[in-house]
Design a protein around this motif. Structure first.
Motif, PDB file in Angstrom:
ATOM      1  N   LYS A 106       0.819  -1.216   0.000  1.00 37.51           N
ATOM      2  CA  LYS A 106       0.000   0.000   0.000  1.00 37.51           C
ATOM      3  C   LYS A 106       0.856   1.270   0.000  1.00 37.51           C
ATOM      4  CE  LYS A 106      -3.928  -2.074   2.495  1.00 37.51           C
ATOM      5  NZ  LYS A 106      -4.989  -1.820   1.510  1.00 37.51           N
ATOM      6  N   GLY A 107       2.174   1.093   0.015  1.00 39.94           N
ATOM      7  CA  GLY A 107       3.064   2.256   0.043  1.00 39.94           C
ATOM      8  C   GLY A 107       3.065   2.989   1.373  1.00 39.94           C
ATOM      9  N   LEU A 108       2.729   2.252   2.453  1.00 37.09           N
ATOM     10  CA  LEU A 108       2.596   2.882   3.766  1.00 37.09           C
ATOM     11  C   LEU A 108       3.747   2.573   4.723  1.00 37.09           C
ATOM     12  CD1 LEU A 108      -1.218   2.223   4.353  1.00 37.09           C
ATOM     13  CD2 LEU A 108      -0.149   4.458   3.981  1.00 37.09           C
ATOM     14  N   MET A 109       4.695   1.776   4.290  1.00 34.37           N
ATOM     15  CA  MET A 109       5.795   1.392   5.186  1.00 34.37           C
ATOM     16  C   MET A 109       6.694   2.600   5.458  1.00 34.37           C
ATOM     17  SD  MET A 109       6.577  -1.410   6.732  1.00 34.37           S
ATOM     18  CE  MET A 109       7.928  -2.042   7.725  1.00 34.37           C
ATOM     19  N   PRO A 110       6.950   2.907   6.731  1.00 32.57           N
ATOM     20  CA  PRO A 110       7.844   4.034   7.042  1.00 32.57           C
ATOM     21  C   PRO A 110       9.227   3.822   6.435  1.00 32.57           C
ATOM     22  CG  PRO A 110       6.696   3.291   9.010  1.00 32.57           C
ATOM     23  CD  PRO A 110       6.438   2.263   7.950  1.00 32.57           C
ATOM     24  N   ASN A 111       9.873   4.928   6.044  1.00 32.78           N
ATOM     25  CA  ASN A 111      11.172   4.839   5.381  1.00 32.78           C
ATOM     26  C   ASN A 111      12.006   6.065   5.743  1.00 32.78           C
ATOM     27  OD1 ASN A 111      13.060   5.423   2.965  1.00 32.78           O
ATOM     28  ND2 ASN A 111      12.424   3.306   2.618  1.00 32.78           N
ATOM     29  N   PRO A 112      13.278   5.855   6.105  1.00 29.77           N
ATOM     30  CA  PRO A 112      14.128   7.002   6.470  1.00 29.77           C
ATOM     31  C   PRO A 112      14.256   8.032   5.345  1.00 29.77           C
ATOM     32  CG  PRO A 112      15.177   4.919   7.086  1.00 29.77           C
ATOM     33  CD  PRO A 112      13.995   4.565   6.242  1.00 29.77           C
ATOM     34  N   LYS A 113      14.271   7.578   4.087  1.00 23.21           N
ATOM     35  CA  LYS A 113      14.439   8.501   2.955  1.00 23.21           C
ATOM     36  C   LYS A 113      13.273   9.476   2.819  1.00 23.21           C
ATOM     37  CE  LYS A 113      17.499   5.744   0.040  1.00 23.21           C
ATOM     38  NZ  LYS A 113      17.671   5.091  -1.282  1.00 23.21           N
ATOM     39  N   SER A 114      12.104   9.052   3.272  1.00 26.24           N
ATOM     40  CA  SER A 114      10.947   9.943   3.169  1.00 26.24           C
ATOM     41  C   SER A 114      10.694  10.675   4.486  1.00 26.24           C
ATOM     42  CB  SER A 114       9.701   9.150   2.766  1.00 26.24           C
ATOM     43  OG  SER A 114       9.386   8.163   3.725  1.00 26.24           O
ATOM     44  N   GLY A 115      11.593  10.488   5.448  1.00 23.07           N
ATOM     45  CA  GLY A 115      11.476  11.198   6.719  1.00 23.07           C
ATOM     46  C   GLY A 115      10.441  10.638   7.665  1.00 23.07           C
ATOM     47  N   THR A 116       9.986   9.405   7.389  1.00 24.90           N
ATOM     48  CA  THR A 116       8.936   8.814   8.237  1.00 24.90           C
ATOM     49  C   THR A 116       9.493   7.824   9.258  1.00 24.90           C
ATOM     50  OG1 THR A 116       8.454   7.299   6.397  1.00 24.90           O
ATOM     51  CG2 THR A 116       6.994   9.204   6.672  1.00 24.90           C
ATOM     52  N   VAL A 117      10.807   7.625   9.267  1.00 27.34           N
ATOM     53  CA  VAL A 117      11.464   6.896  10.360  1.00 27.34           C
ATOM     54  C   VAL A 117      12.384   7.902  11.037  1.00 27.34           C
ATOM     55  CG1 VAL A 117      12.992   5.006  11.027  1.00 27.34           C
ATOM     56  CG2 VAL A 117      11.375   4.682   9.144  1.00 27.34           C
ATOM     57  N   THR A 118      11.972   8.396  12.197  1.00 23.39           N
ATOM     58  CA  THR A 118      12.705   9.483  12.842  1.00 23.39           C
ATOM     59  C   THR A 118      12.345   9.577  14.322  1.00 23.39           C
ATOM     60  OG1 THR A 118      13.051  11.886  12.848  1.00 23.39           O
ATOM     61  CG2 THR A 118      10.891  11.106  12.125  1.00 23.39           C
ATOM     62  N   PHE A 119      13.280  10.079  15.108  1.00 22.21           N
ATOM     63  CA  PHE A 119      12.977  10.360  16.512  1.00 22.21           C
ATOM     64  C   PHE A 119      12.311  11.733  16.655  1.00 22.21           C
ATOM     65  CE2 PHE A 119      16.224   7.074  17.701  1.00 22.21           C
ATOM     66  CZ  PHE A 119      15.380   6.304  18.482  1.00 22.21           C
ATOM     67  N   ASP A 120      12.463  12.570  15.621  1.00 21.45           N
ATOM     68  CA  ASP A 120      11.844  13.898  15.648  1.00 21.45           C
ATOM     69  C   ASP A 120      10.420  13.783  15.109  1.00 21.45           C
ATOM     70  OD1 ASP A 120      11.244  16.555  15.780  1.00 21.45           O
ATOM     71  OD2 ASP A 120      13.034  17.245  14.718  1.00 21.45           O
ATOM     72  N   VAL A 121       9.565  13.115  15.864  1.00 21.01           N
ATOM     73  CA  VAL A 121       8.204  12.836  15.390  1.00 21.01           C
ATOM     74  C   VAL A 121       7.379  14.110  15.241  1.00 21.01           C
ATOM     75  CG1 VAL A 121       8.078  10.436  16.166  1.00 21.01           C
ATOM     76  CG2 VAL A 121       7.464  12.277  17.753  1.00 21.01           C
ATOM     77  N   ALA A 122       7.636  15.099  16.086  1.00 27.09           N
ATOM     78  CA  ALA A 122       6.883  16.354  16.015  1.00 27.09           C
ATOM     79  C   ALA A 122       7.108  17.045  14.679  1.00 27.09           C
ATOM     80  CB  ALA A 122       7.266  17.274  17.168  1.00 27.09           C
ATOM     81  N   ALA A 141       8.138  15.629  11.884  1.00 30.37           N
ATOM     82  CA  ALA A 141       7.577  14.790  10.816  1.00 30.37           C
ATOM     83  C   ALA A 141       6.071  15.028  10.680  1.00 30.37           C
ATOM     84  CB  ALA A 141       7.854  13.316  11.101  1.00 30.37           C
ATOM     85  N   ILE A 142       5.382  15.069  11.814  1.00 27.89           N
ATOM     86  CA  ILE A 142       3.933  15.284  11.790  1.00 27.89           C
ATOM     87  C   ILE A 142       3.607  16.674  11.258  1.00 27.89           C
ATOM     88  CG2 ILE A 142       1.856  15.493  13.237  1.00 27.89           C
ATOM     89  CD1 ILE A 142       3.354  13.423  15.129  1.00 27.89           C
ATOM     90  N   GLU A 143       4.361  17.662  11.721  1.00 28.88           N
ATOM     91  CA  GLU A 143       4.142  19.047  11.289  1.00 28.88           C
ATOM     92  C   GLU A 143       4.283  19.179   9.774  1.00 28.88           C
ATOM     93  OE1 GLU A 143       6.507  23.275  11.707  1.00 28.88           O
ATOM     94  OE2 GLU A 143       6.556  21.935  13.432  1.00 28.88           O
ATOM     95  N   GLU A 144       5.323  18.562   9.212  1.00 30.29           N
ATOM     96  CA  GLU A 144       5.550  18.637   7.769  1.00 30.29           C
ATOM     97  C   GLU A 144       4.456  17.920   6.983  1.00 30.29           C
ATOM     98  OE1 GLU A 144      10.394  19.160   7.504  1.00 30.29           O
ATOM     99  OE2 GLU A 144       9.537  17.175   7.142  1.00 30.29           O
ATOM    100  N   ILE A 145       4.045  16.764   7.478  1.00 26.27           N
ATOM    101  CA  ILE A 145       2.978  16.006   6.791  1.00 26.27           C
ATOM    102  C   ILE A 145       1.687  16.802   6.780  1.00 26.27           C
ATOM    103  CG2 ILE A 145       1.510  13.948   6.926  1.00 26.27           C
ATOM    104  CD1 ILE A 145       4.067  12.546   8.178  1.00 26.27           C
ATOM    105  N   LYS A 146       1.350  17.384   7.914  1.00 20.44           N
ATOM    106  CA  LYS A 146       0.120  18.175   8.011  1.00 20.44           C
ATOM    107  C   LYS A 146       0.197  19.444   7.164  1.00 20.44           C
ATOM    108  CE  LYS A 146      -2.165  15.659  11.123  1.00 20.44           C
ATOM    109  NZ  LYS A 146      -3.489  15.041  10.875  1.00 20.44           N
ATOM    110  N   ALA A 147       1.433  19.937   6.945  1.00 22.71           N
ATOM    111  CA  ALA A 147       1.620  21.166   6.159  1.00 22.71           C
ATOM    112  C   ALA A 147       1.553  20.907   4.655  1.00 22.71           C
ATOM    113  CB  ALA A 147       2.959  21.810   6.517  1.00 22.71           C
ATOM    114  N   GLY A 148       1.591  19.644   4.251  1.00 21.10           N
ATOM    115  CA  GLY A 148       1.500  19.350   2.822  1.00 21.10           C
ATOM    116  C   GLY A 148       2.700  18.613   2.252  1.00 21.10           C
ATOM    117  N   LYS A 149       3.318  17.793   3.064  1.00 22.27           N
ATOM    118  CA  LYS A 149       4.455  17.004   2.597  1.00 22.27           C
ATOM    119  C   LYS A 149       3.963  15.839   1.739  1.00 22.27           C
ATOM    120  CE  LYS A 149       8.521  14.639   4.518  1.00 22.27           C
ATOM    121  NZ  LYS A 149       9.195  14.280   5.782  1.00 22.27           N
TER     122      LYS A 149
END
Length: 232
Positions: free
Chosen positions: A135-151, A153-161
């Motif tokens: 489904k293309g939903l697996m987290p991946n470091p290259k897309s910034g979805t595997v990170t300790f800086d979760v805040a 990551a969420i902010e960028e996704i909500k902003a239109g990443k």
């Protein structure tokens, strides 16, 4: 169905399939040919001169579009302890660990659009590889979805990443906004996306990197953009 076919024929007549358009013209045509009763998504389809079967020719990443995508994404975060609290405070829609794995596996639950995970949770998330991967939903470091800086990551996704990645035919399919954005905002988003894709060119790529670029609305015809202008 006949009515829909007639409408499609009418809007398609506005596009000359044998012509390469400037990006601004192409995006205006995509807006003009979005004739559905809902606010159509504007999509970009970029074919690259690479071979995705080779690891050193993969193209994958993510970019924050300046005007967003027009859709608020539901974010699921796999985290524990303080990172879970951080994710909740940052506006994640769902936060958890093993219980979310069981919910996805047992209930076929997919009420989310993107998955973020802290690195220490990837062993847990890995159990979902078979269902999240296709489904293309697996987290991946290259897309910034595997990170300790979760805040962040969420902010960028909500902003239109948006994430971009090759499919098996070496084409990137991604969203650049809604028809209601208008040509100028879509053009801003398109430029940022193209800059990221050009920058992501693998060193192993040989020959022409950008093979073709097409934009279209959800229900509209494809409009070709001259890829040469974005080659550098």
């Amino acid at each position: 169905m006949a009515k829909k076919g007639k409408r499609y024929a009418e809007v398609s007549a506005k596009v000359d399939r044998s012509v390469y358009y400037d990006a601004s013209q192409a995006l205006q045509l995509s807006v003009d040919t979005a004739a559905a009763k809902f606010d159509e998504t504007i999509e970009a389809h970029i074919k690259l001169g690479v071979d995705s079967r080779h690891a050193d020719q993969q193209v994958r990443g993510a970019v924050v579009l300046p005007h967003g995508t027009g859709k608020t994404k539901r974010v699921l975060v796999f985290a524990k302890g303080e990172k879970a609290k951080e994710a909740e405070a940052a506006g994640a829609d769902f936060v958890g660990a093993d219980e979310l794995v069981k919910k996805i596996q047992g209930e076929n639950w997919f009420e989310f659009d993107i998955v973020v995970a802290t690195p220490d949770m990837m062993g847990v998330v890995g159990r979902l590889g078979r269902v999240l991967g296709p489904k293309g939903l697996m987290p991946n470091p290259k897309s910034g979805t595997v990170t300790f800086d979760v805040a962040k990551a969420i902010e960028e996704i909500k902003a239109g990443k948006v994430e971009y990645r090759l499919d098996k035919t070496n084409i990137i399919h991604t969203t650049i906004g809604k028809a209601s954005f208008g040509q100028e905002k879509l053009f801003d988003n398109f430029k940022v996306l193209m800059e990221a894709i050009v920058k992501a060119k693998p060193s192993a790529a040989k020959g022409q990197y950008l093979k073709s670029i097409t934009v279209s609305s959800t229900m509209g015809p494809g409009v070709k953009i001259n890829p040469v202008k974005y080659a550098d």
